[in-house]
Scaffold this motif. Structure first.
Motif, PDB file in Angstrom:
ATOM      1  N   VAL A  46      -5.734   5.367  -1.836  1.00 40.01           N
ATOM      2  CA  VAL A  46      -4.675   4.676  -2.578  1.00 40.01           C
ATOM      3  C   VAL A  46      -5.212   3.284  -2.921  1.00 40.01           C
ATOM      4  O   VAL A  46      -5.458   2.466  -2.040  1.00 40.01           O
ATOM      5  CB  VAL A  46      -3.383   4.595  -1.730  1.00 40.01           C
ATOM      6  N   ARG A  51       1.211  -0.536  -9.154  1.00 38.40           N
ATOM      7  CA  ARG A  51       1.894  -1.615  -8.423  1.00 38.40           C
ATOM      8  C   ARG A  51       1.478  -2.951  -8.984  1.00 38.40           C
ATOM      9  O   ARG A  51       1.968  -3.989  -8.550  1.00 38.40           O
ATOM     10  CB  ARG A  51       1.511  -1.571  -6.940  1.00 38.40           C
ATOM     11  N   LYS A  61       3.198  15.237  -2.068  1.00 37.06           N
ATOM     12  CA  LYS A  61       2.791  14.128  -1.201  1.00 37.06           C
ATOM     13  C   LYS A  61       3.832  14.029  -0.078  1.00 37.06           C
ATOM     14  O   LYS A  61       5.031  14.166  -0.346  1.00 37.06           O
ATOM     15  CB  LYS A  61       2.763  12.845  -2.037  1.00 37.06           C
ATOM     16  N   PHE A  85       5.245  11.423   2.225  1.00 31.48           N
ATOM     17  CA  PHE A  85       5.150   9.967   2.332  1.00 31.48           C
ATOM     18  C   PHE A  85       6.485   9.336   2.692  1.00 31.48           C
ATOM     19  O   PHE A  85       7.508   9.701   2.117  1.00 31.48           O
ATOM     20  CB  PHE A  85       4.646   9.413   0.994  1.00 31.48           C
ATOM     21  N   THR A 139       0.416  10.991   3.496  1.00 26.72           N
ATOM     22  CA  THR A 139      -0.004   9.647   3.071  1.00 26.72           C
ATOM     23  C   THR A 139       0.951   8.634   3.695  1.00 26.72           C
ATOM     24  O   THR A 139       2.155   8.903   3.781  1.00 26.72           O
ATOM     25  CB  THR A 139       0.091   9.526   1.525  1.00 26.72           C
ATOM     26  N   GLY A 140       0.400   7.504   4.090  1.00 29.32           N
ATOM     27  CA  GLY A 140       1.248   6.473   4.697  1.00 29.32           C
ATOM     28  C   GLY A 140       1.075   6.497   6.205  1.00 29.32           C
ATOM     29  O   GLY A 140       1.555   7.410   6.869  1.00 29.32           O
ATOM     30  N   GLY A 141       0.334   5.527   6.705  1.00 27.30           N
ATOM     31  CA  GLY A 141       0.092   5.473   8.138  1.00 27.30           C
ATOM     32  C   GLY A 141      -1.001   6.406   8.614  1.00 27.30           C
ATOM     33  O   GLY A 141      -1.196   6.570   9.812  1.00 27.30           O
ATOM     34  N   GLY A 156      -4.400   7.633   1.363  1.00 26.41           N
ATOM     35  CA  GLY A 156      -4.246   6.422   2.154  1.00 26.41           C
ATOM     36  C   GLY A 156      -5.055   5.253   1.644  1.00 26.41           C
ATOM     37  O   GLY A 156      -6.070   5.428   0.959  1.00 26.41           O
ATOM     38  N   SER A 157      -4.569   4.071   2.000  1.00 29.16           N
ATOM     39  CA  SER A 157      -5.285   2.863   1.601  1.00 29.16           C
ATOM     40  C   SER A 157      -6.454   2.588   2.554  1.00 29.16           C
ATOM     41  O   SER A 157      -7.345   1.809   2.235  1.00 29.16           O
ATOM     42  CB  SER A 157      -4.327   1.676   1.582  1.00 29.16           C
TER      43      SER A 157
HETATM   44  C1  3PG Z   1       1.027   4.931  -0.665  1.00 25.07           C
HETATM   45  O1  3PG Z   1       1.675   4.482  -1.590  1.00 25.07           O
HETATM   46  O2  3PG Z   1       0.553   6.062  -0.743  1.00 25.07           O
HETATM   47  C2  3PG Z   1       0.918   4.137   0.578  1.00 25.07           C
HETATM   48  O3  3PG Z   1       1.135   2.790   0.383  1.00 25.07           O
HETATM   49  C3  3PG Z   1      -0.323   4.365   1.351  1.00 25.07           C
HETATM   50  O4  3PG Z   1       0.005   4.106   2.650  1.00 25.07           O
HETATM   51  P1  3PG Z   1      -1.073   3.477   3.655  1.00 25.07           P
HETATM   52  O5  3PG Z   1      -1.332   2.093   3.123  1.00 25.07           O
HETATM   53  O6  3PG Z   1      -0.398   3.471   4.993  1.00 25.07           O
HETATM   54  O7  3PG Z   1      -2.287   4.338   3.610  1.00 25.07           O
END
Ligand code: 3PG
Length: 189
Positions: free
Chosen positions: A11, A40, A124, A126, A152-154, A174-175
């Protein structure tokens, strides 16, 4: 054209165009050939266009696409896939018309059923950590065995392997991929 998704979907947030090369080069050097450039920031569409032109061997998609307008902008810039944090019927329709993969964020049975109604079978998941992680994915896979998930996310190095080991996980978003790639590049300087 519907393209096969890569296993890892970084991401990416491009705050200014000047960052694009650094981030994409770092990802490539880490062996990651995909980037989800998120809407974003104001330069998202421009960054996608630049990435598509200058990194032809990478799969460049658009993320955080929350309406039809952003979807149109992403596709005009050459995005090969579209990701949303939630499910947009409008975005789904546009992607279906253009035969582009769309991965909407779905975490409840109702949202998954809405995606299935639209012909979408990969979603996804999320924010994965907040909505129950792997345990939730396993529970959702019982009534929806045809669905694949992109948690995705965490997600990070500490839990990625357990997600990858589950056969209903199509890919990981993920970022942290970006952070890791940039750190690695810094160390190798
Ligand atoms: C996304 O939009 O997919 C998230 O912001 C990614 O989440 P992460 O930063 O926890 O990977």
């Amino acid at each position: 054209m519907v393209i096969k998704m890569e296993k890892f979907i970084p991401v990416v947030v491009i705050k200014e165009m000047g960052e694009t090369d650094k981030i994409l080069t770092a990802l490539k050097n880490s062996g990651i050939n995909c980037a989800e450039i998120t809407f974003r920031t104001a330069c998202a569409a421009e960054a996608i266009k630049y990435a598509v032109k200058n990194y032809p061997d990478m799969l460049i998609g658009a993320g955080t696409v929350i309406n039809a307008q952003q979807c149109e902008a992403a596709l005009a810039a050459g995005a090969a896939f579209i990701v949303s944090p939630g499910l947009s019927v409008e975005v789904a329709k546009i992607c279906k018309q253009r035969n582009i993969s769309y991965y909407p964020g779905c975490v409840t049975p109702t949202e998954i059923m809405a995606a299935l109604d639209l012909g979408i079978t990969t979603v996804k998941f999320f924010p994965a950590n907040i909505y129950g992680g792997l345990k939730a994915l396993k529970a959702l896979s019982a009534p929806f065995p045809q669905v694949k998930f992109i948690p995705t996310g965490g997600v990070d190095r500490g839990n990625i392997d357990e997600f990858l080991a589950f056969d209903k996980v199509a890919a990981i978003g993920g970022s942290f991929f970006v952070k890791e790639a940039l750190d690695k590049m810094e160390v190798e300087k």
